[in-house]
Design an enzyme around this catalytic site. Sequence first.
Site, mmCIF file in Angstrom:
data_model
loop_
_atom_site.group_PDB
_atom_site.id
_atom_site.type_symbol
_atom_site.label_atom_id
_atom_site.label_comp_id
_atom_site.label_asym_id
_atom_site.label_seq_id
_atom_site.Cartn_x
_atom_site.Cartn_y
_atom_site.Cartn_z
ATOM 1 N N LYS A 254 125.610 58.231 -1.745
ATOM 2 C CA LYS A 254 124.690 59.369 -1.774
ATOM 3 C C LYS A 254 123.345 58.962 -1.146
ATOM 4 C CE LYS A 254 127.242 62.477 -3.847
ATOM 5 N NZ LYS A 254 126.885 63.052 -5.147
ATOM 6 N N ASP A 349 131.085 59.751 -4.713
ATOM 7 C CA ASP A 349 130.893 58.305 -4.666
ATOM 8 C C ASP A 349 131.381 57.610 -5.929
ATOM 9 O OD1 ASP A 349 128.904 59.595 -6.117
ATOM 10 O OD2 ASP A 349 127.377 58.080 -5.672
ATOM 11 N N ASP A 384 127.285 54.871 -20.617
ATOM 12 C CA ASP A 384 127.166 56.071 -19.792
ATOM 13 C C ASP A 384 128.358 56.999 -20.036
ATOM 14 O OD1 ASP A 384 125.684 57.352 -17.519
ATOM 15 O OD2 ASP A 384 127.637 57.136 -16.548
ATOM 16 N N ASN A 385 128.059 58.268 -20.292
ATOM 17 C CA ASN A 385 129.105 59.290 -20.419
ATOM 18 C C ASN A 385 130.276 58.867 -21.319
ATOM 19 O OD1 ASN A 385 127.935 61.329 -18.830
ATOM 20 N ND2 ASN A 385 128.676 60.360 -16.957
ATOM 21 N N GLU A 413 125.317 57.604 -24.648
ATOM 22 C CA GLU A 413 124.644 58.651 -23.883
ATOM 23 C C GLU A 413 125.505 59.911 -23.997
ATOM 24 O OE1 GLU A 413 123.618 60.281 -19.504
ATOM 25 O OE2 GLU A 413 125.507 59.411 -20.157
ATOM 26 N N LYS A 523 117.255 57.463 -8.945
ATOM 27 C CA LYS A 523 118.695 57.187 -8.909
ATOM 28 C C LYS A 523 119.181 56.942 -7.481
ATOM 29 C CE LYS A 523 119.946 60.992 -10.964
ATOM 30 N NZ LYS A 523 120.859 62.015 -11.545
#
Length: 655
Positions: A254, A349, A384-385, A413, A523
């Site tokens: 990205k 990505d 994460d997630n 998270e 990010k």
Amino acid sequence: MIGRLGIDEVTPVIDDGRYPSKAVAGEHIPIGATIWREGHEALAAAIVWRGPGPDGSRDLLPMSPSDPGADRWTATAVPTRPGMWTYRIEAWGDPWATWRRGLTAKLDDGRPAEALANELESGARLLERHAPGDEDDRAWLLAAAGALRDEGAKLADRVGPALDDRTTRAVSAAPLRELLTRGKEHEIWVDRPLALAGAWYEMFPRSTGGRDQSGQPLHGSFATAAAQLPRLARMGFDVVYLPPIHPIGETHRKGRDNALSAAPGDVGSPWAIGSAAGGHDAVHPGLGTLADFESFVGVARRLGLEVALDLALQCSPDHPWVTSHPQWFTRRPDGTVAFAENPPKAYQDIYPLDFDNDPVGLYEELLRVVLFWVERGVRIFRVDNPHTKPRDFWHWLIRTVKNSQPDVLFLAEAFTRPAVLKGLAKAGFTQSYTYFTWRTGKEELTEYLTELAGSVDFLRPNFFVNTPDILPAHLQQGSPAVFASRAALAATLSPTWGVYSGFELYEGEALEVGGEEYAHSEKYELRPRDFAAAAAGGDSLEAWITTLNRLRRAFPALRGLRTLRFHPIAHDALLAFSKTDPAGDDAVLCVVCLDPDREAAGRLVLNGPLPGAHPDGTVDAVDAVTGERVRLGGTTVRFAPGGPVARIFTWSNRG
């Protein structure tokens, strides 16, 4: 099996004991149950409290009635070290208390000795049954039994020794425990104190390289990031949290502001993990080496900081696992690997992991990754997630890690549905992100914090005021005073709170109106900041954050949630709440202005008697920031634009 005595509604118990409840070493844990029996005979109860391991300590903690009308009994347990503690409630009939209560009632009714002959003899026999204990107590109890049988003495002299406090103490030391009924054994997982309370700071090491002579950002390293740690330590933070530090993929990288195509020199998203340089057990070459990372961890530790590492279980298309373990990824009908999507968002990505094709192999590899970083000094993982991975995986992974490394902590998270957020907490996560970021009004904050305070036995909140993914509307539109108010709320309401770098500089530019993405998001690009210049120019929140963290360390009441109580204050923009520390002397009452750019004043009414209060319910307190002495209760608290955004009053909770 149902015993003779009822032991019901035991707390804390999570989902009928399916999961252990949670606490930290040194925390005062209220344990309660509804205990009852037929008739009017007296009861007694205690907690069998056992420490971790087969050789764990065993204590018997007496319980006492906390609400006799509801047959509610309570006691407080205090674990001393991490690990799995257990407790079981035992209840029994107390014939001595039954006898004593009945005799006292008859004496108060004026009955003569002749009418009490049976009661006096029953008491003597009970004392003889209690007598085999301590030698001195034995002699005393036998003498008291003899006095009850002395028909030549006055009634007051006959019953006096039996009703003496010394008799009560001696009998309590060796209760008869008739009709003993044992409840179920329940588990409490005990973490170290940082699991409950701490201050977190999130930073991207790659943004710490400064700028070159032309003003272009330079890629930072673990060495340049370590140079910023003393500032965080001075601000009073406990944890420095790093987004993924691993190699970043090139395929579908990205660009800036989440552009689908990267321009030359774009650094990509750290969450697109994996390249030819390695995967989850490697570090990005631009940051340095594994040895450099371990040095960074050592610098942090010497400054009193711990390093939290992002555990993002996903891969870029270039990750070594994509070719070495293709079964760990989902294939679409055309044979390509499915990338991550949250429609309408697409993350070309990033490849999600598939936990269904080879769960044994994938589970073991992810456990290896976690332990790899544990061996390099990481004791905290921000996950994460987690809500996109199976709950049973997290239950297995966290339990397996903690069985050998009980000091390791996991932050979820989990910005997701309430049932999922709570389910992950029950499955083992040490802490959880919450919905605080979006709670701004007085009523919704009161309601939400009341809910969280009622869930402390399994869910520990971490109040981040912002994240790289979340720039809430109030920070986009708010003045520096709004940033200060949100920091005050997070730092005083929650035992753990967090700040993403740039918050102290009042960064609030959004990528688009109505969105929550930062413009020039870190990010996707380097974002060096000159914190020293901002602080020197008075354009920084560092001093206020430092004050908040200093007060959190000075007053343990701020580092808990069990005693949270809200108090009426007559203004919609003012939120008043108190906390007390059951393990110490301090109590704190905070009043925070939710709309600090306008004047606000309201009469504060204390909600019920507070520990340390005067007989009239008022409290003599000190403003911990200004040193002003005040009497709380029926007083008016005022705020003006440009002034403090919060009043933090403290006093001794022991009067």
